[in-house]
Design a protein around this motif. Structure first.
Motif, PDB file in Angstrom:
ATOM      1  N   GLN A  17       0.821  -1.197   0.000  1.00 21.45           N
ATOM      2  CA  GLN A  17       0.000   0.000   0.000  1.00 21.45           C
ATOM      3  C   GLN A  17       0.861   1.256   0.000  1.00 21.45           C
ATOM      4  O   GLN A  17       0.519   2.253  -0.615  1.00 21.45           O
ATOM      5  N   VAL A  18       1.994   1.217   0.684  1.00 26.19           N
ATOM      6  CA  VAL A  18       2.893   2.369   0.719  1.00 26.19           C
ATOM      7  C   VAL A  18       3.342   2.711  -0.692  1.00 26.19           C
ATOM      8  O   VAL A  18       3.290   3.856  -1.112  1.00 26.19           O
ATOM      9  N   PHE A  19       3.794   1.701  -1.465  1.00 27.69           N
ATOM     10  CA  PHE A  19       4.217   1.971  -2.832  1.00 27.69           C
ATOM     11  C   PHE A  19       3.036   2.326  -3.720  1.00 27.69           C
ATOM     12  O   PHE A  19       3.165   3.124  -4.628  1.00 27.69           O
ATOM     13  N   LYS A  23       3.141   8.662  -5.734  1.00 29.00           N
ATOM     14  CA  LYS A  23       2.841   9.214  -7.044  1.00 29.00           C
ATOM     15  C   LYS A  23       3.983   8.918  -8.013  1.00 29.00           C
ATOM     16  O   LYS A  23       5.151   9.056  -7.674  1.00 29.00           O
ATOM     17  N   GLU A  24       3.629   8.512  -9.206  1.00 25.48           N
ATOM     18  CA  GLU A  24       4.628   8.303 -10.245  1.00 25.48           C
ATOM     19  C   GLU A  24       5.057   9.652 -10.798  1.00 25.48           C
ATOM     20  O   GLU A  24       4.230  10.536 -11.018  1.00 25.48           O
ATOM     21  N   THR A  25       6.353   9.805 -10.998  1.00 32.12           N
ATOM     22  CA  THR A  25       6.914  11.036 -11.533  1.00 32.12           C
ATOM     23  C   THR A  25       7.705  10.693 -12.786  1.00 32.12           C
ATOM     24  O   THR A  25       8.392   9.672 -12.829  1.00 32.12           O
ATOM     25  N   GLY A  26       7.620  11.540 -13.790  1.00 30.06           N
ATOM     26  CA  GLY A  26       8.350  11.305 -15.024  1.00 30.06           C
ATOM     27  C   GLY A  26       9.387  12.387 -15.274  1.00 30.06           C
ATOM     28  O   GLY A  26       9.147  13.559 -14.988  1.00 30.06           O
ATOM     29  N   ILE A  86       8.937   6.151  -8.837  1.00 27.94           N
ATOM     30  CA  ILE A  86       8.294   6.538  -7.585  1.00 27.94           C
ATOM     31  C   ILE A  86       9.400   6.717  -6.562  1.00 27.94           C
ATOM     32  O   ILE A  86      10.442   6.083  -6.631  1.00 27.94           O
ATOM     33  N   GLY A  87       9.180   7.610  -5.624  1.00 26.63           N
ATOM     34  CA  GLY A  87      10.180   7.912  -4.608  1.00 26.63           C
ATOM     35  C   GLY A  87      10.552   9.383  -4.661  1.00 26.63           C
ATOM     36  O   GLY A  87      10.009  10.155  -5.446  1.00 26.63           O
ATOM     37  N   ASN A  88      11.501   9.750  -3.827  1.00 31.41           N
ATOM     38  CA  ASN A  88      11.910  11.145  -3.702  1.00 31.41           C
ATOM     39  C   ASN A  88      13.360  11.287  -4.145  1.00 31.41           C
ATOM     40  O   ASN A  88      14.263  10.789  -3.480  1.00 31.41           O
ATOM     41  N   VAL A  89      13.586  11.995  -5.255  1.00 32.06           N
ATOM     42  CA  VAL A  89      14.949  12.163  -5.750  1.00 32.06           C
ATOM     43  C   VAL A  89      15.779  13.074  -4.859  1.00 32.06           C
ATOM     44  O   VAL A  89      17.004  13.032  -4.915  1.00 32.06           O
ATOM     45  N   ASN A  93      16.073   8.108  -1.393  1.00 31.76           N
ATOM     46  CA  ASN A  93      15.633   7.036  -0.516  1.00 31.76           C
ATOM     47  C   ASN A  93      14.528   6.236  -1.190  1.00 31.76           C
ATOM     48  O   ASN A  93      13.473   6.773  -1.489  1.00 31.76           O
ATOM     49  N   GLU A  94      14.790   4.957  -1.449  1.00 32.43           N
ATOM     50  CA  GLU A  94      13.781   4.048  -1.987  1.00 32.43           C
ATOM     51  C   GLU A  94      13.198   4.523  -3.316  1.00 32.43           C
ATOM     52  O   GLU A  94      11.996   4.537  -3.497  1.00 32.43           O
ATOM     53  N   ILE A  95      14.051   4.911  -4.240  1.00 32.33           N
ATOM     54  CA  ILE A  95      13.590   5.263  -5.581  1.00 32.33           C
ATOM     55  C   ILE A  95      13.460   3.983  -6.390  1.00 32.33           C
ATOM     56  O   ILE A  95      14.353   3.146  -6.402  1.00 32.33           O
ATOM     57  N   LYS A  96      12.325   3.846  -7.050  1.00 36.12           N
ATOM     58  CA  LYS A  96      12.082   2.665  -7.870  1.00 36.12           C
ATOM     59  C   LYS A  96      11.683   3.124  -9.266  1.00 36.12           C
ATOM     60  O   LYS A  96      10.714   3.862  -9.435  1.00 36.12           O
ATOM     61  N   ILE A  97      12.452   2.695 -10.275  1.00 40.98           N
ATOM     62  CA  ILE A  97      12.107   3.022 -11.656  1.00 40.98           C
ATOM     63  C   ILE A  97      10.971   2.111 -12.081  1.00 40.98           C
ATOM     64  O   ILE A  97      11.090   0.890 -12.000  1.00 40.98           O
ATOM     65  N   VAL A  98       9.871   2.721 -12.504  1.00 39.98           N
ATOM     66  CA  VAL A  98       8.693   1.970 -12.945  1.00 39.98           C
ATOM     67  C   VAL A  98       8.845   1.596 -14.419  1.00 39.98           C
ATOM     68  O   VAL A  98       8.535   0.481 -14.812  1.00 39.98           O
ATOM     69  N   SER A  99       9.319   2.539 -15.215  1.00 39.00           N
ATOM     70  CA  SER A  99       9.520   2.274 -16.633  1.00 39.00           C
ATOM     71  C   SER A  99      10.520   3.265 -17.221  1.00 39.00           C
ATOM     72  O   SER A  99      10.766   4.322 -16.646  1.00 39.00           O
ATOM     73  N   SER A 100      11.090   2.875 -18.338  1.00 43.56           N
ATOM     74  CA  SER A 100      11.965   3.784 -19.073  1.00 43.56           C
ATOM     75  C   SER A 100      11.799   3.505 -20.556  1.00 43.56           C
ATOM     76  O   SER A 100      11.571   2.353 -20.954  1.00 43.56           O
TER      77      SER A 100
END
Length: 104
Positions: A17-19, A23-26, A86-89, A93-100
């Motif tokens: 639920q946390v993830f 919010k997804e950021t591009g 998702i995460g805070n650049v 801390n805990e940045i996860k790439i969703v797609s590229s």
């Protein structure tokens, strides 16, 4: 035993639920160079560092054709890549790439 199982289920549900709530950021960045990572056995693309010179993105590149590093650099260097994460650049801390996706 039932309490431990219930705790594990609650923990999994909570962390998922946390993830899910993040919010997804591009961002769109420029590829700087390609290299082969011996430790993981994959080809990677690093983007041009940010203004501070410290922040950059690393993404995995497919090389099914078996091209050389020089050919991959010629092909991808200077191209734009769109990265969704998702995460805070700011905290790294805990940045996860969703797609590229490499843009033409």
């Amino acid at each position: 035993m039932k309490k431990i199982f219930l705790f594990v289920l609650l923990f999994i549900a909570f962390t998922g639920q946390v993830f899910a709530n993040e919010k997804e950021t591009g961002v769109t960045e420029t590829i700087d160079y390609i290299y082969y990572d011996l430790a993981s056995g994959v080809y990677m693309a690093d983007t041009v560092p940010d203004e501070s010179g410290e922040g950059f993105w690393s993404i995995e590149i497919d090389n099914e054709e078996g091209e050389s590093i020089e050919a991959l650099n010629k092909r991808y260097k200077g191209k734009k890549v769109e990265i969704v994460f998702i995460g805070n650049v700011d905290t790294n801390n805990e940045i996860k790439i969703v797609s590229s996706e490499i843009l033409d």
